[in-house]
Design a protein around this motif. Structure first.
Motif, PDB file in Angstrom:
ATOM      1  N   MET A   1       0.847  -1.332  -0.231  1.00  0.00           N
ATOM      2  CA  MET A   1      -0.111   0.363  -0.368  1.00  0.00           C
ATOM      3  C   MET A   1       0.670   1.202   0.073  1.00  0.00           C
ATOM      4  O   MET A   1       2.090   1.752   0.612  1.00  0.00           O
ATOM      5  N   ILE A   2       0.233   1.664  -0.464  1.00  0.00           N
ATOM      6  CA  ILE A   2       1.476   3.858  -0.658  1.00  0.00           C
ATOM      7  C   ILE A   2       0.093   4.371  -0.022  1.00  0.00           C
ATOM      8  O   ILE A   2      -1.077   4.199  -0.319  1.00  0.00           O
ATOM      9  N   ARG A   3       0.473   4.761   0.916  1.00  0.00           N
ATOM     10  CA  ARG A   3      -0.532   5.809   1.912  1.00  0.00           C
ATOM     11  C   ARG A   3       0.391   6.946   2.534  1.00  0.00           C
ATOM     12  O   ARG A   3       1.251   7.232   2.928  1.00  0.00           O
ATOM     13  N   ASN A   4      -0.639   8.002   3.239  1.00  0.00           N
ATOM     14  CA  ASN A   4      -0.214   8.751   4.244  1.00  0.00           C
ATOM     15  C   ASN A   4      -1.583   9.519   4.340  1.00  0.00           C
ATOM     16  O   ASN A   4      -2.266   8.546   4.606  1.00  0.00           O
ATOM     17  N   ASP A   5      -1.527  10.538   5.295  1.00  0.00           N
ATOM     18  CA  ASP A   5      -1.936  10.432   6.935  1.00  0.00           C
ATOM     19  C   ASP A   5      -4.013  10.548   6.322  1.00  0.00           C
ATOM     20  O   ASP A   5      -4.567  10.701   7.029  1.00  0.00           O
ATOM     21  N   LYS A   6      -4.075  10.843   4.198  1.00  0.00           N
ATOM     22  CA  LYS A   6      -5.126  11.195   3.872  1.00  0.00           C
ATOM     23  C   LYS A   6      -5.801  10.879   3.055  1.00  0.00           C
ATOM     24  O   LYS A   6      -6.992  10.115   2.535  1.00  0.00           O
ATOM     25  N   ILE A   7      -4.857   9.612   2.633  1.00  0.00           N
ATOM     26  CA  ILE A   7      -5.477   8.958   1.141  1.00  0.00           C
ATOM     27  C   ILE A   7      -4.254   6.861   1.297  1.00  0.00           C
ATOM     28  O   ILE A   7      -3.505   7.618   2.185  1.00  0.00           O
ATOM     29  N   ILE A   8      -5.234   6.384   0.622  1.00  0.00           N
ATOM     30  CA  ILE A   8      -4.570   5.035   0.591  1.00  0.00           C
ATOM     31  C   ILE A   8      -4.744   4.542  -0.639  1.00  0.00           C
ATOM     32  O   ILE A   8      -5.527   4.876  -0.956  1.00  0.00           O
ATOM     33  N   LEU A   9      -3.363   4.045  -1.388  1.00  0.00           N
ATOM     34  CA  LEU A   9      -3.635   3.804  -2.480  1.00  0.00           C
ATOM     35  C   LEU A   9      -2.851   1.931  -2.673  1.00  0.00           C
ATOM     36  O   LEU A   9      -2.480   1.757  -2.340  1.00  0.00           O
ATOM     37  N   ARG A  10      -4.805   1.582  -2.979  1.00  0.00           N
ATOM     38  CA  ARG A  10      -3.778   0.314  -3.087  1.00  0.00           C
ATOM     39  C   ARG A  10      -4.027  -1.192  -4.460  1.00  0.00           C
ATOM     40  O   ARG A  10      -4.990  -0.294  -4.920  1.00  0.00           O
ATOM     41  N   ALA A  11      -3.916  -2.093  -4.235  1.00  0.00           N
ATOM     42  CA  ALA A  11      -4.095  -3.063  -5.731  1.00  0.00           C
ATOM     43  C   ALA A  11      -5.299  -3.105  -5.622  1.00  0.00           C
ATOM     44  O   ALA A  11      -6.006  -3.583  -4.870  1.00  0.00           O
ATOM     45  N   LEU A  12      -5.253  -3.542  -6.405  1.00  0.00           N
ATOM     46  CA  LEU A  12      -7.241  -3.954  -6.555  1.00  0.00           C
ATOM     47  C   LEU A  12      -7.709  -5.776  -6.520  1.00  0.00           C
ATOM     48  O   LEU A  12      -6.770  -6.190  -6.184  1.00  0.00           O
ATOM     49  N   GLU A  13      -8.471  -6.408  -5.366  1.00  0.00           N
ATOM     50  CA  GLU A  13      -9.251  -6.590  -4.976  1.00  0.00           C
ATOM     51  C   GLU A  13     -10.215  -7.614  -5.640  1.00  0.00           C
ATOM     52  O   GLU A  13     -10.524  -6.926  -6.240  1.00  0.00           O
ATOM     53  N   PRO A  14     -10.109  -8.928  -5.445  1.00  0.00           N
ATOM     54  CA  PRO A  14     -11.376  -9.726  -6.261  1.00  0.00           C
ATOM     55  C   PRO A  14     -12.881  -8.954  -6.036  1.00  0.00           C
ATOM     56  O   PRO A  14     -13.392  -8.894  -7.197  1.00  0.00           O
ATOM     57  N   ALA A  15     -12.627  -8.669  -4.161  1.00  0.00           N
ATOM     58  CA  ALA A  15     -13.694  -7.910  -4.189  1.00  0.00           C
ATOM     59  C   ALA A  15     -14.393  -7.119  -4.142  1.00  0.00           C
ATOM     60  O   ALA A  15     -15.210  -6.175  -3.890  1.00  0.00           O
ATOM     61  N   ASP A  16     -13.083  -5.775  -4.926  1.00  0.00           N
ATOM     62  CA  ASP A  16     -13.851  -4.491  -6.233  1.00  0.00           C
ATOM     63  C   ASP A  16     -14.365  -5.130  -7.230  1.00  0.00           C
ATOM     64  O   ASP A  16     -15.239  -4.171  -7.872  1.00  0.00           O
ATOM     65  N   ALA A  17     -15.156  -5.834  -7.634  1.00  0.00           N
ATOM     66  CA  ALA A  17     -15.144  -6.416  -8.742  1.00  0.00           C
ATOM     67  C   ALA A  17     -16.591  -5.660  -8.510  1.00  0.00           C
ATOM     68  O   ALA A  17     -16.955  -4.649  -9.836  1.00  0.00           O
TER      69      ALA A  17
ATOM     70  N   LEU B   1     -17.903  -2.810  -7.029  1.00  0.00           N
ATOM     71  CA  LEU B   1     -17.357  -1.671  -7.275  1.00  0.00           C
ATOM     72  C   LEU B   1     -17.181  -1.050  -8.414  1.00  0.00           C
ATOM     73  O   LEU B   1     -17.879  -0.114  -9.221  1.00  0.00           O
ATOM     74  N   LEU B   2     -16.456  -1.842  -9.059  1.00  0.00           N
ATOM     75  CA  LEU B   2     -15.736  -1.270 -10.392  1.00  0.00           C
ATOM     76  C   LEU B   2     -16.620  -1.611 -11.291  1.00  0.00           C
ATOM     77  O   LEU B   2     -16.901  -0.673 -12.811  1.00  0.00           O
ATOM     78  N   TYR B   3     -17.787  -2.720 -11.676  1.00  0.00           N
ATOM     79  CA  TYR B   3     -18.431  -1.936 -12.169  1.00  0.00           C
ATOM     80  C   TYR B   3     -19.492  -1.753 -12.285  1.00  0.00           C
ATOM     81  O   TYR B   3     -19.660  -0.902 -12.956  1.00  0.00           O
ATOM     82  N   GLN B   4     -19.886  -1.777 -11.086  1.00  0.00           N
ATOM     83  CA  GLN B   4     -20.872  -0.025 -10.924  1.00  0.00           C
ATOM     84  C   GLN B   4     -19.891   0.991 -11.338  1.00  0.00           C
ATOM     85  O   GLN B   4     -20.426   2.127 -12.166  1.00  0.00           O
ATOM     86  N   TRP B   5     -18.661   1.470 -11.392  1.00  0.00           N
ATOM     87  CA  TRP B   5     -17.803   3.183 -11.974  1.00  0.00           C
ATOM     88  C   TRP B   5     -17.954   2.370 -12.883  1.00  0.00           C
ATOM     89  O   TRP B   5     -18.485   3.680 -13.996  1.00  0.00           O
ATOM     90  N   GLU B   6     -17.753   1.404 -13.363  1.00  0.00           N
ATOM     91  CA  GLU B   6     -16.952   1.484 -15.320  1.00  0.00           C
ATOM     92  C   GLU B   6     -18.096   1.843 -16.079  1.00  0.00           C
ATOM     93  O   GLU B   6     -17.928   2.209 -17.129  1.00  0.00           O
ATOM     94  N   ASN B   7     -19.136   1.561 -15.445  1.00  0.00           N
ATOM     95  CA  ASN B   7     -20.358   1.392 -16.604  1.00  0.00           C
ATOM     96  C   ASN B   7     -21.516   2.555 -16.309  1.00  0.00           C
ATOM     97  O   ASN B   7     -22.636   3.281 -16.750  1.00  0.00           O
ATOM     98  N   GLN B   8     -20.271   3.521 -16.023  1.00  0.00           N
ATOM     99  CA  GLN B   8     -21.193   5.379 -15.449  1.00  0.00           C
ATOM    100  C   GLN B   8     -21.603   5.498 -16.708  1.00  0.00           C
ATOM    101  O   GLN B   8     -20.027   6.205 -16.683  1.00  0.00           O
TER     102      GLN B   8
END
Length: 174
Positions: free
Chosen positions: A1-17, A19-26
């Motif tokens: 993970m790449i992070r600071n005190d306000k934000i976390i950047l993390r790798a995609l996980e299968p559990a994100d499917a 959410l990505l399905y919802q976002w990518e289809n907007q």
């Protein structure tokens, strides 16, 4: 993970499917992602499995943007490195923040953190992005992070209201 005190950047996980399905289809996001058709869940799951391969194979990196909450973290967007070119030490950058979370400084934090990672850990010499001339929020964001406009592609983007110019921005490693 790449992070600071306000934000976390993390790798995609299968559990994100989902959410990505919802976002990518907007459909309102398709104009900035150059998408023309909806994605299936199967396509999203295949993408998540493929993106976990080495960046030197896929030439891209997508990370989820999370914000820390009291007892958990919440995904509010994603950030991409695309057209990764290790020989020329450059890559494109794109960011998407879920609509209810926009305007809170999350994109600025994510792009700043990701840029630092790209320059210091991936050894990139430059990052670039292409922004529609009418996307004032993105123009303001990238200019606030010292990205410089280096060109204009005339009538580059076809939209329902006609063709629009696309602005090219670049940031050279400090």
């Amino acid at each position: 993970m790449i992070r600071n005190d306000k934000i976390i950047l993390r790798a995609l996980e299968p559990a994100d499917a989902d959410l990505l399905y919802q976002w990518e289809n907007q459909m309102e996001l398709w104009s900035v992602s150059n998408t023309l058709t909806p994605f299936s869940r199967h396509q999203i799951i295949t993408y998540i499995n493929q993106i976990s391969l080495d960046i030197y194979q896929t030439k891209q990196l997508r990370l989820m943007i999370d914000v820390p909450k009291e007892h958990h973290q919440e995904s509010i967007g994603m950030i991409d490195l695309f057209d990764f070119d290790p020989y020329h030490s450059r890559g494109g950058i794109g960011v998407m923040i879920y609509k209810p979370e926009r305007g809170k400084g999350h994109a600025r934090e994510a792009v700043a953190l990701f840029s630092e990672y790209a320059f210091s850990h991936l050894g990139l010499h430059q990052l670039f992005c292409d922004i529609s001339e009418d996307n004032q929020a993105s123009i303001k964001l990238f200019e606030s992070l010292d990205f410089q406009m280096i060109g204009r592609k005339k009538e580059w983007l076809k939209t329902p209201s006609g063709f629009k110019d696309e602005l090219m921005y670049q940031k050279i490693a400090p």
